[in-house]
Design an enzyme around this catalytic site. Sequence first.
Site, PDB file in Angstrom:
ATOM      1  N   ASN A   1       0.870  -1.176   0.000  1.00  0.00           N
ATOM      2  CA  ASN A   1       0.000   0.000   0.000  1.00  0.00           C
ATOM      3  C   ASN A   1       0.905   1.224   0.000  1.00  0.00           C
ATOM      4  O   ASN A   1       1.498   1.554   1.026  1.00  0.00           O
ATOM      5  CB  ASN A   1      -0.897  -0.017   1.248  1.00  0.00           C
ATOM      6  CG  ASN A   1      -1.681   1.271   1.414  1.00  0.00           C
ATOM      7  OD1 ASN A   1      -1.797   2.053   0.473  1.00  0.00           O
ATOM      8  ND2 ASN A   1      -2.211   1.492   2.606  1.00  0.00           N
ATOM      9  N   TRP A   2       0.990   1.868  -1.164  1.00  0.00           N
ATOM     10  CA  TRP A   2       1.924   2.999  -1.275  1.00  0.00           C
ATOM     11  C   TRP A   2       1.354   4.292  -0.703  1.00  0.00           C
ATOM     12  O   TRP A   2       2.049   5.297  -0.646  1.00  0.00           O
ATOM     13  CB  TRP A   2       2.325   3.192  -2.744  1.00  0.00           C
ATOM     14  CG  TRP A   2       3.438   2.271  -3.175  1.00  0.00           C
ATOM     15  CD1 TRP A   2       3.792   1.089  -2.594  1.00  0.00           C
ATOM     16  CD2 TRP A   2       4.335   2.453  -4.271  1.00  0.00           C
ATOM     17  NE1 TRP A   2       4.858   0.520  -3.259  1.00  0.00           N
ATOM     18  CE2 TRP A   2       5.203   1.336  -4.300  1.00  0.00           C
ATOM     19  CE3 TRP A   2       4.488   3.428  -5.246  1.00  0.00           C
ATOM     20  CZ2 TRP A   2       6.217   1.189  -5.261  1.00  0.00           C
ATOM     21  CZ3 TRP A   2       5.486   3.290  -6.210  1.00  0.00           C
ATOM     22  CH2 TRP A   2       6.341   2.173  -6.204  1.00  0.00           C
ATOM     23  N   LYS A   3       0.072   4.287  -0.325  1.00  0.00           N
ATOM     24  CA  LYS A   3      -0.550   5.500   0.228  1.00  0.00           C
ATOM     25  C   LYS A   3      -0.276   6.685  -0.707  1.00  0.00           C
ATOM     26  O   LYS A   3      -0.290   6.522  -1.913  1.00  0.00           O
ATOM     27  CB  LYS A   3      -0.044   5.752   1.658  1.00  0.00           C
ATOM     28  CG  LYS A   3      -0.128   4.492   2.516  1.00  0.00           C
ATOM     29  CD  LYS A   3       0.135   4.774   3.960  1.00  0.00           C
ATOM     30  CE  LYS A   3       0.236   3.460   4.726  1.00  0.00           C
ATOM     31  NZ  LYS A   3       0.143   3.637   6.151  1.00  0.00           N
TER      32      LYS A   3
ATOM     33  N   HIS B   1      -9.527   1.385   4.744  1.00  0.00           N
ATOM     34  CA  HIS B   1      -8.257   1.590   5.467  1.00  0.00           C
ATOM     35  C   HIS B   1      -8.499   2.553   6.629  1.00  0.00           C
ATOM     36  O   HIS B   1      -9.256   3.518   6.508  1.00  0.00           O
ATOM     37  CB  HIS B   1      -7.191   2.146   4.518  1.00  0.00           C
ATOM     38  CG  HIS B   1      -5.819   2.090   5.109  1.00  0.00           C
ATOM     39  ND1 HIS B   1      -5.385   2.993   6.049  1.00  0.00           N
ATOM     40  CD2 HIS B   1      -4.805   1.222   4.931  1.00  0.00           C
ATOM     41  CE1 HIS B   1      -4.154   2.687   6.414  1.00  0.00           C
ATOM     42  NE2 HIS B   1      -3.776   1.612   5.747  1.00  0.00           N
TER      43      HIS B   1
ATOM     44  N   GLU C   1      -6.830   4.902   7.774  1.00  0.00           N
ATOM     45  CA  GLU C   1      -6.529   6.318   7.498  1.00  0.00           C
ATOM     46  C   GLU C   1      -7.714   6.994   6.809  1.00  0.00           C
ATOM     47  O   GLU C   1      -7.967   8.180   7.013  1.00  0.00           O
ATOM     48  CB  GLU C   1      -5.243   6.413   6.662  1.00  0.00           C
ATOM     49  CG  GLU C   1      -4.026   6.104   7.525  1.00  0.00           C
ATOM     50  CD  GLU C   1      -2.799   5.620   6.773  1.00  0.00           C
ATOM     51  OE1 GLU C   1      -2.758   5.726   5.525  1.00  0.00           O
ATOM     52  OE2 GLU C   1      -1.874   5.113   7.443  1.00  0.00           O
TER      53      GLU C   1
ATOM     54  N   GLU D   1      -5.514  -4.715  10.580  1.00  0.00           N
ATOM     55  CA  GLU D   1      -4.452  -3.730  10.774  1.00  0.00           C
ATOM     56  C   GLU D   1      -4.689  -2.949  12.068  1.00  0.00           C
ATOM     57  O   GLU D   1      -5.471  -1.984  12.075  1.00  0.00           O
ATOM     58  CB  GLU D   1      -4.433  -2.736   9.604  1.00  0.00           C
ATOM     59  CG  GLU D   1      -4.160  -3.365   8.260  1.00  0.00           C
ATOM     60  CD  GLU D   1      -3.580  -2.347   7.295  1.00  0.00           C
ATOM     61  OE1 GLU D   1      -2.481  -2.606   6.793  1.00  0.00           O
ATOM     62  OE2 GLU D   1      -4.189  -1.298   7.068  1.00  0.00           O
TER      63      GLU D   1
ATOM     64  N   GLY E   1       2.727   2.107  10.640  1.00  0.00           N
ATOM     65  CA  GLY E   1       3.766   3.120  10.494  1.00  0.00           C
ATOM     66  C   GLY E   1       4.526   3.439  11.766  1.00  0.00           C
ATOM     67  O   GLY E   1       5.268   4.421  11.818  1.00  0.00           O
TER      68      GLY E   1
ATOM     69  N   SER F   1       3.312  -2.285  10.205  1.00  0.00           N
ATOM     70  CA  SER F   1       4.753  -2.422  10.441  1.00  0.00           C
ATOM     71  C   SER F   1       5.296  -3.807  10.099  1.00  0.00           C
ATOM     72  O   SER F   1       6.246  -4.278  10.721  1.00  0.00           O
ATOM     73  CB  SER F   1       5.106  -2.038  11.887  1.00  0.00           C
ATOM     74  OG  SER F   1       4.804  -0.669  12.112  1.00  0.00           O
TER      75      SER F   1
ATOM     76  N   GLY G   1       2.818  -1.261   4.188  1.00  0.00           N
ATOM     77  CA  GLY G   1       2.970   0.132   3.790  1.00  0.00           C
ATOM     78  C   GLY G   1       4.411   0.476   3.495  1.00  0.00           C
ATOM     79  O   GLY G   1       4.928   0.226   2.407  1.00  0.00           O
ATOM     80  N   GLY G   2       5.098   1.032   4.486  1.00  0.00           N
ATOM     81  CA  GLY G   2       6.452   1.539   4.290  1.00  0.00           C
ATOM     82  C   GLY G   2       7.417   0.554   3.650  1.00  0.00           C
ATOM     83  O   GLY G   2       8.238   0.937   2.805  1.00  0.00           O
TER      84      GLY G   2
HETATM   85  C1  PEP Z   1      -0.821   0.223   6.024  1.00  0.00           C
HETATM   86  O1  PEP Z   1      -1.071   1.407   6.212  1.00  0.00           O
HETATM   87  O2  PEP Z   1      -1.615  -0.461   5.353  1.00  0.00           O
HETATM   88  C2  PEP Z   1       0.377  -0.328   6.613  1.00  0.00           C
HETATM   89  C3  PEP Z   1       0.374  -1.580   6.935  1.00  0.00           C
HETATM   90  O3  PEP Z   1       1.435   0.540   6.822  1.00  0.00           O
HETATM   91  P1  PEP Z   1       2.872   0.170   7.481  1.00  0.00           P
HETATM   92  O4  PEP Z   1       3.286  -1.167   6.911  1.00  0.00           O
HETATM   93  O5  PEP Z   1       3.761   1.272   7.039  1.00  0.00           O
HETATM   94  O6  PEP Z   1       2.664   0.089   8.936  1.00  0.00           O
END
Ligand code: PEP
Length: 246
Positions: A10-12, A93, A95, A163, A169, A208, A229-230
């Site tokens: 997920n590149w957001k 999501h 966010e 999640e 993050g 994470s 994500g990251g």
């Molecule tokens: C996400 O927002 O879907 C996510 C899992 O982010 P991260 O891996 O950066 O925690």
Amino acid sequence: MDRRKLVVGNWKMNGLAAQLGEVEAIGAFAAAHPSVDVGLCLPATLIAQASAVSGAAFIGAQDCHMKDSGAHTGCLSAAMLTEAGATSTIVGHSERREDQGESDADVAAKALAARAAGLKVILCVGESLAVRDAGDAEAVVSRQLLASLPDGAAADWLAIAYEPIWAIGTGRIPTMDAVAAMHAALRAALATRIGTQADGMRILYGGSMNGDNAAELMAIADVDGGLVGGASLTAAKFAPVIEAAG
Ligand code: PEP
């Protein structure tokens, strides 16, 4: 039940055309790991270009509107995303639930709109730190899942991503026991609604996940992959996560 692992980045709100080389490299890595389903949910602006270079990795969106068309400035319909080259989308999501005030009913409607346009769906749920600390997480997230679950939910078009909001993050993750308990609870909740279809539905862990913890997380019985994500923004970081799933 043998469920194929699904690993989705997920590149957001990250990524310009300059990053298409990363998409291409991730697609090539996915091709070398055919036992894992690999995808990238990208900013909508990159979907068309990314679809042309993503090889074995599918390209998804991060959200869609619940309506087919109309006066919704700045929004994108599921059909628009399909036309651009997306084959799946995230809905719900945390966010978006937080920033855009999306309700469980909105999330279910978005999932249905996505399905109607031919998209597969990754539906996100997860608890706040306050809920986790109160010891209520499994009950709260199970209720959130059932309230967000679209009619006709089935394993061939829908996956769930658990999640924990406080893990996104932050570099923090729940204990492996807590992840196992939550995924088992979510599968049991699904079974109350969709019966034996719950056995085949993939439940991803997100928050994470990275190359250091992915193998341990994905070895848990009810963890069927990851939403990342990251650690999905470059091929160098994402490759070990894909490898851990294979
Ligand atoms: C996400 O927002 O879907 C996510 C899992 O982010 P991260 O891996 O950066 O925690």
